[in-house]
Design an enzyme around this catalytic site. Sequence first.
Site, short mmCIF file in Angstrom:
data_model
loop_
_atom_site.label_atom_id
_atom_site.label_comp_id
_atom_site.label_asym_id
_atom_site.label_seq_id
_atom_site.Cartn_x
_atom_site.Cartn_y
_atom_site.Cartn_z
N CYS A 386 0.83 -1.20 0.00
CA CYS A 386 0.00 0.00 0.00
C CYS A 386 0.87 1.27 0.00
O CYS A 386 1.40 1.61 -1.05
CB CYS A 386 -1.00 -0.04 1.16
SG CYS A 386 -2.45 0.97 0.80
N HIS A 518 -3.62 -4.85 0.22
CA HIS A 518 -2.96 -5.43 1.40
C HIS A 518 -3.04 -6.96 1.34
O HIS A 518 -3.98 -7.54 1.87
CB HIS A 518 -3.65 -4.95 2.67
CG HIS A 518 -3.42 -3.52 2.99
ND1 HIS A 518 -2.36 -3.08 3.74
CD2 HIS A 518 -4.11 -2.41 2.63
CE1 HIS A 518 -2.41 -1.76 3.85
NE2 HIS A 518 -3.46 -1.33 3.17
N GLU A 520 -1.51 -9.07 2.96
CA GLU A 520 -1.37 -9.70 4.28
C GLU A 520 -2.70 -10.13 4.88
O GLU A 520 -2.76 -11.05 5.68
CB GLU A 520 -0.62 -8.77 5.25
CG GLU A 520 -1.35 -7.50 5.68
CD GLU A 520 -1.12 -6.30 4.76
OE1 GLU A 520 -0.80 -6.50 3.57
OE2 GLU A 520 -1.27 -5.16 5.24
#
Length: 542
Positions: A386, A518, A520
């Site tokens: 990001c 993102h 993750e």
Amino acid sequence: MAKYIFIAGGVMSGIGKGVATSSIGRILKSKGFNVTAIKIDPYINVDAGTMNPTEHGEVFVLDDGYETDQDMGNYERFLDETLPSINYMTTGRVYQEVIRRERNLEYKGKNVEVVPDIPLEVIRRIKEAEKNANADIVIIEIGGTIGEYQNVIFLEATRMLKHQHPHDVAVVMLSYVPIPNNIGEMKTKPTQYASRELNSTGLQADVILARATVPLDQKRKEKIALFCNILPERVISAPDVQSIYDVPLNFEKDGLGYILCDVLGLEQRPTDLKEWEAFAAKTKNGNQKLNIAVVGKYFMSGDYVLSDVYISVIEALKHAAAHNDVGVKLSYLDSEEYEKDPAKLEELRQYHGILVPGGFGSRGVEGIIKAIQFVRENKIPYFGLCYGMQLQCIEFARNVAGIPDAHTAEIKPDAKNTVIDIMPDQKEKIARGEYGATMRLGAYPCKLRENTIARMAYDNKEEVSERHRHRYEVNPNAIAKLTEAGLVFSGVSPDEKLMEIAELPLAAHPFMLGTQFHPEFKSRPLQPHPLFSAFVKAAAKK
Ligand code: GLN
């Protein structure tokens, strides 16, 4: 109808209620039950999006865009389920809904009261989440600590639900059993008080999870059982462990799955945690340790490192490392140091890979850009998430594409070359002062370009879905210049307007890749994220 397990914390917060909740979920799921998990936060904030990460930890974003507490991330990871926004509620969210309905005359003229209307709305949401997931078991974590004014209303909801369904609700209290240094003995009194405090809300714990630095001895178990009014075998020892992924295994040693099924009158089934156990063992892999540095700003609070802010990033790295049979050692490097003393950048050489996570605002940004330049020039694997991708584009614009004053409108709105600019619809929202839940949030599709590192990492898939949380984007009018200078936008929105992934070709750099989204948030223990895996592989090569 489903069974409900409520988890409340006694004595103090921060002892791992989220991980305990997630672990119970994993155990029951591995018995073949359909499990879902709900987090209740006692804040007035309608969601976690407006909370400062240094105070509240990471903001976890769901597929549907709801900004939640980091515990939702733990649930998704441990349960391996994608959870919707109905599975997260705050005091603010519950009141907002009750007030909305009252304004719409949905209470048909009656007095709307804190009790019972607020707990009834909590119960309604729990049942909606249950229906939505078609769950056999719903696990509900009540944030905060028993005895606090803030979460009384949620304990009241628990009591009301239990009153309606006495055989279908289990109450688990996670407590803390300290061993004061000067006494050198495990003390159960705080747990006894917490248990009484819980009793005063009309609830009795069925199970007590006793967190402590070491396992509980039989004597302490019996003492807690006697004074907290439960069976000794229902006092579960929850000592500190090396990895959070060990927690379900540890609970199972004390038979927690069996006990919960017993309390709830559920059929007894075997627990299959084999795959989980193999993964948990790998997270302790000591053979090859990759040194990965996370470069950013939200690290220190007083004398303490706030790694909670990046919990999903850290877990995603662990998942990817375990699957690639390496260990990972993380260091947190404060980028402001590179602004004060650029010679310090040399320290980056000792790392196998550098990761720049998401962020906001100007603090430490020039230092991050310096670090990105250093790793690009020195061919150290780089992964930007990001803000990490946006700053990667700015660095490239300034030092390669010949735009020395390139900047982001987030920091310099009137800069001539805002290579990162605010998205048009965001501009209007900010002008109206609408900050809550107004970013580009949640899952959006991303098209992958052929013959790129990203496409290869994703197993040659043409399109993937990833979660977002940003207001700014690569400026459409900078794309041509960046591309001509050699930056490859390997992932774009389906209409090709938004740049989702930026990378350097292999010929130029072993791994230099950033994502506007993102990744993750979608990494799971048993299914690591492809881009994290690719980054870890590149780091291992170095
Ligand atoms: N501050 C940047 C934006 O709003 C990046 C956000 C992030 O890293 N989550 O676009």
